[in-house]
Design an enzyme around this catalytic site. Structure first.
Site, PDB file in Angstrom:
ATOM      1  N   ASP A 140       0.815  -1.212   0.000  1.00 34.15           N
ATOM      2  CA  ASP A 140       0.000   0.000   0.000  1.00 34.15           C
ATOM      3  C   ASP A 140       0.850   1.263   0.000  1.00 34.15           C
ATOM      4  OD1 ASP A 140      -2.580  -0.760  -0.353  1.00 34.15           O
ATOM      5  OD2 ASP A 140      -3.300  -0.112   1.598  1.00 34.15           O
ATOM      6  N   ASP A 416     -11.339  -6.326  10.667  1.00 30.34           N
ATOM      7  CA  ASP A 416     -11.210  -7.766  10.803  1.00 30.34           C
ATOM      8  C   ASP A 416     -12.246  -8.339  11.768  1.00 30.34           C
ATOM      9  OD1 ASP A 416     -10.016  -6.505  12.969  1.00 30.34           O
ATOM     10  OD2 ASP A 416      -7.984  -7.015  12.332  1.00 30.34           O
TER      11      ASP A 416
END
Length: 703
Positions: A140, A416
């Protein structure tokens, strides 16, 4: 009806001692009720001193009582799992599914490329058919430095993978292996050992030189066409998709030095544009799901953080024992391994391991349908991650086809946890597997600031869950077991402990100076349930910690860190949440730094707490520490000079004990304020402000 000739690939066993624990919990509940009854029956009148202090303490105790009851959900039905990998090999060796492994990194300055490729190499070397293994690195940061490091790793893997399999190397991250391996006695093995070690060190040096320089030379750029993706005005936040297949497992020409096929290796930097939200790690994971579906489309997905290298080459086979079990495997969506670290100090000075969580609480949630998905070290069934609902008629189909929607849920810093809950609410269950040999090892924070900021980020995410549709009591109602709904609340409600804890640290110390009694005296019958609660709770807590593999000093450090987190990390998370709701700030994703200078590392290894920066978190901690120290000293002085009566001292004894305990927990803070001279001490600006604030509070409360 069971399948004829069926042999399970795993077994489940309930932890022993549950009846004894339930009797203990019942006794604690009775004493909690009695002590709350004391609070109600001894409430000060409107004209009496300490009424507001009593209200604050009562409110804190109500919350602590509720939170204790919530915690029981994780201790009521704990289970452990065991796998039978030999049975898996005997029955399914020729039918093993494809496995796609996702490694995520975001910034080469915070997450060094040399560390990242060690993780990549460790998962490439799994004991698994290479033609069924694909490794994807999501960058990223969009950094050519990370791409260069991965390119070097792809070349080194041709030597490393056959070496690992020939000598059954563990762990299979080169840096971790060479840091602990002893020289082989056999001359032939020794020659290969030193040869591969030299190759690794040469590669590591090249990567570190390039990382330090911060740029790729023209000669290096010409060596691979992939560097053409980076132009002069490349920006980590504004660039096109960069996708490079460095090793294509579909091409049989990609082989190691022994002529055996290599796993697929892919580099990806997803497209970034300034005007579009990229959804942090969840966005990276979903991009990997889409890309991998077009290249390898493995039926099983493993995701790991870039610092969490594989420490057990058989982890895939362990996970498949759950997914491929004929009777119970069809309902399993993911297998979560514990998140542990290889750089913890002996006594875990910052409580990074969250030992009780991984050794007990997650086993407890497993008994109700599965643990939280913690974002790393987790094997997923691709179709479950991509949105498929489970039903009893579902049958396992390992064919490579998937046309469903992606993947991780957006809109929360702890995406998550939300994703794992959403999957369970679709009918799936999960497994928590905690083998004797750790499957993944990462890097724990090495400074107090890193540790507190990490918990601040987690807590802020859990706060947002509570006030969203993804709160387990709303989303999970009627979809998952009540015990699991409550179990999620243990973590979702972490942050709500900040105000009650502050009340318990501030109010008794200030009331001590005024002579206001908040607890029953030792001679009172009401003292019995209070004494039992204190003794039973902390005796059990210590026993539980030691049972889970901790040390006495580690338990004391853990108590200190929970106090620090509740009074700083969680408090600032709450403040940030309020500011965001009012539109004064925006949510941000903070990456825990994996780079530490030498002095900090040395102090960390000696278990010397690292402060060093003028953080507002430290101002809170120092002020609270000094407030209790000043209160205890001033009270001791009063008792001697003013010759206080024995009855008065007895009535205030519990407050003095509480204040003394807070002082004892804060010894590292006092050392950092007044004794230490190294760079890890508390800055003088924080020292001055905290002394002024604490003294002012003590003086004002004395009148």
């Amino acid at each position: 009806m069971g399948v004829e000739g069926y042999l399970p690939l795993f077994e489940t066993e309930e932890l022993k001692g549950r009846i004894a624990y339930r009797l203990y919990a019942l006794s604690v509940l009775v004493c909690i009720s009695l002590f709350l009854a004391y609070r109600v029956t001894h409430f000060p009148g409107k004209e009496e001193d300490g009424r507001w202090a009593w209200i604050g303490m009562f409110g804190a105790e109500l919350w602590f009582s509720l939170y204790w009851m919530i915690n029981q959900s994780a201790r009521w039905k704990p289970v452990i799992r065991r796998t039978f990998k030999d049975r898996l090999s005997q029955k399914y060796e020729n039918e093993l599914p494809g496995v796609d492994i996702f490694v995520c990194t975001a910034d080469p300055k915070i997450e060094p490329p040399a560390m990242v490729i060690n993780t990549v190499l460790s998962v490439m070397a799994y004991d698994y058919p290479p033609e069924k293994l694909s490794v994807y690195l999501s960058d990223d940061g969009g950094s050519d430095l990370t791409f260069y490091a991965l390119l070097e790793a792809s070349r080194f893997s041709k030597h490393w993978l056959p070496f690992c399999k020939k000598f059954k190397v563990e762990p299979r991250a080169p840096a971790a292996y060479f840091s602990t391996a002893t020289d082989p006695l056999n001359p032939v093995e020794a020659e290969e050992f030193w040869s591969i070690k030299k190759l690794y060190k040469d590669m590591e040096n090249r990567v570190e030189i390039v990382t330090t320089q911060g740029e790729i030379t023209e000669e290096m750029r010409k060596a691979h066409k992939g560097f053409l993706e980076w132009v002069l005005d490349s920006n980590p936040r504004d660039h096109q998709t960069i996708l490079q297949i460095l090793i294509d497992g579909r091409d049989h020409n990609f082989v190691d030095m022994e002529g055996k096929q290599l796993p697929t290796l892919v580099y990806m930097a997803r497209e970034k544009r300034p005007n579009y939200h990229h959804n942090f790690k969840a966005g990276a994971m979903n991009a990997l799901i889409r890309v991998s579906s077009q290249i390898s489309n493995g039926e099983i997905i493993l995701n790991v953080d870039c610092d969490m290298y594989s420490n057990n080459s058989e982890s895939i086979r362990d996970a498949l024992c759950f997914f491929m079990d004929e009777e119970k495997g069809n309902e399993i969506a993911f297998v979560q391994y514990p998140q542990v670290f290889n750089n913890n100090t002996k006594n875990d000075i910052y409580g990074s391991l969250i030992r009780i969580g991984i050794e007990l609480e997650l086993h407890g949630l497993d008994g109700y349908g599965g643990p939280l998905y913690v974002g790393t070290g987790c094997f997923h069934r691709r179709e479950a991650l991509c949105g498929r609902k489970y039903n009893k008629e579902y049958k396992r189909d390992w064919k490579r086809e998937n046309t469903k929607k992606m993947g991780l849920v957006y809109g929360c810093p702890v995406e998550d946890v939300v994703t794992g809950l959403t999957i369970k609410c679709r009918g799936w269950r999960a497994i928590y597997f905690n083998p004797a040999r750790r499957s993944f090892l990462g890097l724990a924070p090495t400074t107090l600031a890193q540790a507190l900021l990490q918990h601040k980020r987690w807590c802020e995410g859990h706060f947002k869950i509570v006030f969203s549709k993804h709160y387990s009591l709303w989303q999970g109602h009627g979809r998952i077991k009540a015990g699991l709904q409550i179990g999620y609340c243990i973590y979702n409600m972490w942050g709500f402990n900040c105000i009650p804890t502050l009340c318990y640290i501030i109010i008794p110390s200030l009331c001590l100076l005024q002579g206001i009694v908040l607890f029953p005296s030792i001679s009172s019958p009401w003292f019995i349930p209070l004494a039992y609660l204190v003794i039973a709770k902390y005796t059990y807590s210590l026993g539980e910690f030691l049972f889970c593999g901790g040390t006495l000093q580690g338990w004391w450090n853990d108590q200190r860190m929970w106090m620090f987190r509740r009074t700083s990390s969680y408090l600032f998370a709450l403040i940030d949440l309020i500011l965001q709701a009012l539109g004064f700030s925006k949510s941000a994703f903070l990456i825990t730094a994996k780079v530490t200078d030498t002095d900090v590392s040395q102090r960390y290894e000696k278990e010397i707490m690292e402060f060093g920066i003028p953080s507002p978190l430290f101002l809170i901690l120092a002020t609270l520490a000094l407030l209790n120290l000043f209160s205890l000293v001033m009270m001791s002085f009063k008792s001697v000079v003013m010759n206080m009566k024995a009855g008065d001292l007895e009535a205030l004894s519990m407050q003095m004990l509480l204040c003394g305990t807070v002082v004892a927990l804060n010894l590292p803070v006092y050392q950092a304020l007044f004794r230490r001279k190294d760079k890890g001490r508390i800055p003088s600006s924080i020292t001055f402000k905290s002394v002024v604030l604490a003294l002012s509070a003590c003086i004002m409360s004395s009148y």
